[in-house]
Design a protein around this motif. Structure first.
Motif, mmCIF file in Angstrom:
data_model
loop_
_atom_site.group_PDB
_atom_site.id
_atom_site.type_symbol
_atom_site.label_atom_id
_atom_site.label_comp_id
_atom_site.label_asym_id
_atom_site.label_seq_id
_atom_site.Cartn_x
_atom_site.Cartn_y
_atom_site.Cartn_z
ATOM 1 N N VAL A 28 0.816 -1.215 0.000
ATOM 2 C CA VAL A 28 0.000 0.000 0.000
ATOM 3 C C VAL A 28 0.851 1.268 0.000
ATOM 4 N N ALA A 29 2.127 1.140 0.386
ATOM 5 C CA ALA A 29 2.992 2.317 0.420
ATOM 6 C C ALA A 29 4.454 1.890 0.449
ATOM 7 N N ILE A 30 5.290 2.808 0.011
ATOM 8 C CA ILE A 30 6.738 2.689 0.167
ATOM 9 C C ILE A 30 7.178 3.948 0.890
ATOM 10 N N GLU A 31 7.968 3.792 1.927
ATOM 11 C CA GLU A 31 8.501 4.951 2.648
ATOM 12 C C GLU A 31 10.015 4.844 2.650
ATOM 13 N N TRP A 32 10.679 5.966 2.365
ATOM 14 C CA TRP A 32 12.137 5.943 2.301
ATOM 15 C C TRP A 32 12.709 7.273 2.750
ATOM 16 N N ASN A 47 11.251 1.078 3.131
ATOM 17 C CA ASN A 47 10.369 -0.006 3.560
ATOM 18 C C ASN A 47 9.155 -0.130 2.664
ATOM 19 N N TYR A 48 8.768 -1.385 2.466
ATOM 20 C CA TYR A 48 7.477 -1.685 1.859
ATOM 21 C C TYR A 48 6.461 -1.793 2.991
ATOM 22 N N HIS A 49 5.283 -1.196 2.831
ATOM 23 C CA HIS A 49 4.195 -1.316 3.800
ATOM 24 C C HIS A 49 3.053 -2.082 3.126
ATOM 25 N N PHE A 50 2.639 -3.182 3.755
ATOM 26 C CA PHE A 50 1.649 -4.085 3.169
ATOM 27 C C PHE A 50 0.239 -3.803 3.692
ATOM 28 N N ALA A 51 -0.749 -4.289 2.951
ATOM 29 C CA ALA A 51 -2.156 -4.083 3.299
ATOM 30 C C ALA A 51 -2.508 -4.684 4.656
ATOM 31 N N ASP A 52 -1.795 -5.719 5.088
ATOM 32 C CA ASP A 52 -2.093 -6.344 6.381
ATOM 33 C C ASP A 52 -1.477 -5.602 7.564
#
Length: 165
Positions: A28-32, A47-52
């Motif tokens: 759902v998002a990437i934050e860097w 980081n990858y941020h997942f739907a869960d």
């Protein structure tokens, strides 16, 4: 992770291809962070941020080299021209649903933050918003901007430029 393979053939719409691949992996998002430490240390994060609700660092990799390559290119793009009045170093986030990249706030190493705090004793406006230790990298401090001060740019601003590594 392996992004050292041959460069992918350019896509007609690399931003849309990236969004499609992220959605397929339920990201759902990437934050860097973009951080200049004068090459003294490898600080920062992606980081990858997942739907869960879970997240995983970029360096742990996914089973999709095309996705990793596109993410690499986006997070290593020079976004400083897209965000007026902001320093290039800081925390960025790509929201997959809105297809926008936001400048979330400023970033300092622990020793830079100590210097800033000392300066702020004489110049309180030097730290206009709360600063926290970053939850992923405890060596970094972040001043997240309030929502109303955050700037966003459409992912389409990225033209698919491939970055070296």
């Amino acid at each position: 992770m392996s992004i050292d393979g041959p460069l992918l053939e350019p896509s007609a719409n690399p931003a849309q291809r990236l969004l499609t691949l992220l959605q397929a992996h339920q990201i759902v998002a990437i934050e860097w962070s973009i951080y200049n430490n004068n090459d003294e240390a490898d600080e920062g994060f992606c980081n990858y941020h997942f739907a869960d609700g879970s997240s995983t660092p970029f360096h742990q990799g996914l089973a999709n080299q095309e996705l990793e390559r596109l993410v690499w290119d986006v997070v290593n793009e020079d976004w400083s021209n897209a965000f007026a009045g902001q320093q290039p170093y800081g925390v960025y986030r790509l929201d997959v649903q809105t297809a926008q990249i936001s400048y979330l706030g400023m970033l300092w190493s622990s020793y830079e933050y100590e210097d800033l705090r000392a300066f702020a004793e004489f110049e309180p406006s030097a730290i206009p918003h709360p600063v926290i230790q970053h939850p992923v990298n405890q060596d970094l401090y972040v001043m997240y901007l309030p929502d109303e001060l955050r700037q966003a740019v459409d992912l389409a601003h990225w033209n698919g430029t491939q970055q070296s590594y």
